[in-house]
Design a protein around this motif. Structure first.
Motif, PDB file in Angstrom:
ATOM      1  N   TYR B 227       0.838  -1.198   0.000  1.00  0.00           N
ATOM      2  CA  TYR B 227       0.000   0.000   0.000  1.00  0.00           C
ATOM      3  C   TYR B 227       0.871   1.245   0.000  1.00  0.00           C
ATOM      4  N   ALA B 228       1.931   1.225   0.812  1.00  0.00           N
ATOM      5  CA  ALA B 228       2.817   2.390   0.873  1.00  0.00           C
ATOM      6  C   ALA B 228       3.403   2.679  -0.507  1.00  0.00           C
ATOM      7  N   ARG B 229       3.817   1.640  -1.181  1.00  0.00           N
ATOM      8  CA  ARG B 229       4.421   1.824  -2.509  1.00  0.00           C
ATOM      9  C   ARG B 229       3.379   2.414  -3.463  1.00  0.00           C
ATOM     10  N   ARG B 230       2.190   1.826  -3.494  1.00  0.00           N
ATOM     11  CA  ARG B 230       1.128   2.333  -4.362  1.00  0.00           C
ATOM     12  C   ARG B 230       0.769   3.779  -4.014  1.00  0.00           C
ATOM     13  N   HIS B 231       0.981   4.100  -2.744  1.00  0.00           N
ATOM     14  CA  HIS B 231       0.637   5.425  -2.243  1.00  0.00           C
ATOM     15  C   HIS B 231       1.781   6.410  -2.469  1.00  0.00           C
ATOM     16  N   GLY B 232       2.848   5.956  -3.113  1.00  0.00           N
ATOM     17  CA  GLY B 232       3.957   6.854  -3.440  1.00  0.00           C
ATOM     18  C   GLY B 232       5.011   6.984  -2.360  1.00  0.00           C
ATOM     19  N   ILE B 233       4.958   6.117  -1.354  1.00  0.00           N
ATOM     20  CA  ILE B 233       6.001   6.140  -0.322  1.00  0.00           C
ATOM     21  C   ILE B 233       6.973   5.015  -0.650  1.00  0.00           C
TER      22      ILE B 233
END
Ligand SMILES: [Zn+2]
Ligand SMILES: [Zn+2]
Lengths: 147, 399, 399, 147
Positions: B227-233
């Motif tokens: 989720y973090a990756r998809r969220h740009g983190i």
């Protein structure tokens, strides 16, 4: 009438001692008394016998209470007089907290020093003196002073 | 399970300033939660799990803290949980959220701890409770919390040659660390003489050696790494381990609020003390050793306890913490800065929030955002605390 | 995540008989825990996680129930957690254990809930708390728990034509179900006339329509499916789902202990009520529908509430539960037996144990071990309960 | 002196009404008054204005208290006299609990029936009457009786 501040935790004769229990299955000793189930995780024992603990042990650490503790502590005097506290390791392999005998303070204590159990008055209420176990430093021969 | 798949991402953190504000714990908690969500740039409606750290002194709403916060933020149908583990409450709540994320049962979890504390001494509830050690220790011994801290401090003096000036120096260091922390309650330099001139509470500890109780709140948004990756983190701070182990019988170190320890006569003494095992479990779970740690936040209920923790976490050998302190190694800029936030010395204790506040601080440290108190280049941080009744926690974070 | 990998195994269950025994909750809890471990044939030293259901009326030891049970069983170094969620506490504790197993953080978890209840009415703690709805509902309205149950019961009468005799019939059925349950507190037949002749507490509910409060305990040993297999349990009862959802705003059904509901004027009414969403989430998580359910254990705080739950769980349409009851469909031997254990009617309520007791009963049912009250051929069972403040739970089990 | 049993929850004039708050961002109404944060999950509003709720609504359900509730309930009479309770749905889309006006019981109520807010005495203490909002069934024309 003089009576213990708590029932069944210590004897009050000439050589007073703490009263614990010993698991009849694994012989582990507990103070305060265990009942119901043995707390040694490898033991499923459920029966215990009362046992008097050693009266002497070695000071694990110590401190004092320079301010009056909040209730349910019952102050013995008014105004409040500070008292010392010690944790003493017994030959049974456990450490037991207690107040330090009257007349002794932290200056009389040292980690590793011997201490002996005494019974003294904790406070006095309408029915008389309530007694408690306390730790009294064992002073080496020649250093003994009259308390 | 591979190392990577055991990670969860710290997407956001937030706090309410510590102090005595006289408001409801709910207000503090929602403030911190909204700050954490804003920090993560995650909308509340994306949160699918709320975990509250319970406060036991704030009525029914405190018992069901998770639900209380979820309702105050606006019922969104999320799953909910409430954890209690005395001082380790926040870490337990964090672990509950982490487990659900790792189990694939949740993607975005909000973890909140907040407290409104009564004034004065922490004392047991009213009534006679002859089977409750927390009541008996006051009644039979007059044994307060500081008296337990003092036992540990005195052992350091008699066994390792610590001095009251050493303890005072911990306070001096932490007071300086906290000077620029906007969430700290006390932001004022303190000298060794100030500490030694303050009243002795329980010998050898002075008033300024012992932490206060505060109102406060902290919140953490945890997400799956996905989720973090998809969220740009791309490279979030990650939770590598949360240790919530219990003692191993016999527990032979005198523990608040007990009147005695277990007996070791039959079973022998365990290889590690309880507090040593807390950190050890975190290192093992993370596959990271004490030598890799750049910064630590530990539970300085008293100044002397900070020294115990440094050794319990194996950041130095037993009896060596005073040497580290005197060499400035535990100060920001030293080898292993301890409590760069200012610690409990500057915050005071807010039980269900404290372990989460440690995670907030380490997150800022590992992101390089700890303005005015930054540990340069910090990439690995560890927290530690201990609650009553066999509770303790250690959280290991890395970036 | 595939369906199979979301399962955990119920390796063992155990209870302490419900009643008023005057002992500590710890005694009950350890008794139930040892029974569950014996049932699973798992040694205590194999347990690597203990989750306690908190009891908020038994001093500090109750707040840290997980640690209290772990210590009483003998510190073994296991991880520990304590959950609180009012009446849903046991299910939350179960879910905490399940998540850690599914996350690969634990193999064998022991979940325990136990309570010692005070005598008489459940009333709020002493003191004036003008911001606590649980205090205000008594002060401003004299609104007791039975009064809330009575509101729901009356709606059934005015909307669906339920009668007081229908409610009484629920009691008659459950009393008969519980006759042979060795853990039930009340094991005595009751007639419709008995119920109708008992005093009206809150119209339309009689004394015998409302459950008592009891001492009691229940424990569940959860393991990974892998561990169960290695341990020789080839086809264990499996936890297929644990629902712990919160309401979706606006929560428009009057909920204990609130004085009002949310307003739906701006956002409209959610598709499902909160109680409907609890069961729905369980069905969705399990991939199992209401038509597959063979047996249900639901939270009959009052007789009429059992009827609500049957509909909330979609075991029949809205307003149809009386027809089911009258046709004998919810009796053992009928289409969908409800509360074969005897339910709260025979047990009384023991908050942190109740949701776990439901899981114990369903486990016995799905194993075919519910002597004297067996639902023949049961392969899928569901539980439901609701706590205060947006808590509720539903556990779906299958073999 | 007559005063409300709780401050700021309702008005006490000729046409008494409950006092709630309305979020100035999303206009959702709350009773009891919300403050701090809006509980509509889609709204981040933090400011509220006081609003008087509709005085009439529709009965959602009803019951009574045939036994004296435990404290902090303060009984109005000795011996105790049972009273009825109703949950009433207002046009603002929320349901509000209240005791039922004196002289009415469950026999006077029905789900779906209209009810109107009145203010009556809850109990009397050393400073005087403590008042509370109550729901009074609206009886159809021709059925009105003098209460
Ligand atoms: Zn034993
Ligand atoms: Zn709004």
């Amino acid at each position: 009438m003089t009576a213990p501040a708590i029932e069944g935790w210590f004897t009050t004769g000439a050589d007073p001692a703490l009263l614990g229990t010993r698991c009849t299955t694994c012989t582990t000793v507990f103070f305060p008394k265990a009942d119901g189930f043995c707390r040694n995780p490898a033991c499923s024992g459920e029966t215990f016998e009362e046992v008097a603990l050693s009266r002497r042990g070695v000071v694990w650490s110590y401190t004092d209470a320079q301010y009056q503790p909040p209730p349910p502590y019952v102050p013995a005097t008014d105004p409040y007089e500070p008292f010392a506290l010690a944790a003493v390791e017994l030959p049974e392999g456990l450490v037991v907290l207690g107040q330090v005998a009257q007349g002794y303070g932290v200056a009389d204590l040292r980690v590793g020093q011997e201490a002996e159990l005494v019974v003294e008055t904790l406070y006095t209420d309408e029915t008389g003196d309530r007694t408690i176990w306390r730790w009294k430093p064992v002073v080496e021969l020649g250093e003994e002073t009259d308390q | 399970m591979s190392g990577a798949s055991k990670d969860v991402a710290v997407a956001g953190v937030g706090m309410h300033p510590w102090g005595k504000w006289g408001k409801s714990f709910v207000t503090y908690g929602v403030h911190a939660a909204r700050a954490a969500l804003a920090d993560a740039d995650v909308p509340w409606t994306d949160v699918d799990l709320v975990v509250g750290g319970e406060t036991v002194r704030n009525g029914y709403g405190g018992y069901v803290a998770g639900a209380t916060f979820a309702q105050a933020l606006g019922w969104n149908g999320a799953r909910v949980a409430t954890s209690y583990a005395a001082c380790a409450t926040g870490a337990q709540a964090l672990d509950t959220a982490r487990a659900r994320i790792l189990a694939g049962m949740c993607e975005v979890a909000l973890v909140v701890g907040a407290d409104t504390t009564p004034k004065g001494f922490l004392a047991p509830n009213a009534g006679e409770r002859w089977d409750d050690p927390d009541w008996l220790r006051f009644r039979l011994l007059g044994m307060t919390n500081p008296a337990y801290f003092a036992l540990y401090a005195r052992r350091r003096m008699d066994l390792y040659g610590a001095t009251q000036a050493d303890f005072a120096q911990v306070k001096v260091k932490n007071a300086r660390h906290g000077l620029h922390n906007p969430y700290a309650r006390y932001r004022k330099e303190v000298s060794v003489d100030d500490v030694l001139a303050s009243a002795v509470v329980s010998d050898p500890l002075h008033l300024l050696d012992i932490c206060a109780t505060s109102d406060g709140a902290a919140a953490v948004v945890l997400t799956s790494v996905d989720y973090a990756r998809r969220h740009g983190i791309g490279s979030p701070v990650r939770v590598k381990a949360v240790s919530t182990v219990t003692p191993t019988f016999p527990h032979t170190v005198m523990d608040m609020p007990n009147l005695s320890t277990d007996s070791s006569a039959v079973t022998g003494v365990p290889e590690r003390t309880f507090k040593e095992s807390i950190g050890r479990a975190a290192y093992e779970e993370a596959g990271i050793g004490p030598e890799d740690v750049d910064v630590a936040e530990v539970y300085d209920l008293s100044t002397a306890l900070e020294l115990d923790w440094i050794e319990d976490l194996a950041l130095c050998g037993r009896g060596e913490a005073e040497a580290l302190l005197r060499a400035g190694d535990t100060t920001i800029g030293g080898r292993i800065p301890v409590n760069p936030s200012g610690g409990l010395a500057c915050f005071g204790e807010a039980v269900p929030a404290q372990a989460l506040a440690q995670v907030c601080e380490l997150t800022w440290q590992l992101r390089g955002q700890a303005e005015g108190r930054q540990v340069e280049g910090a990439r690995v941080g560890i927290t530690a605390n201990q609650g009553l009744f066999g509770h303790g926690s250690s959280v290991l974070l890395a970036v």
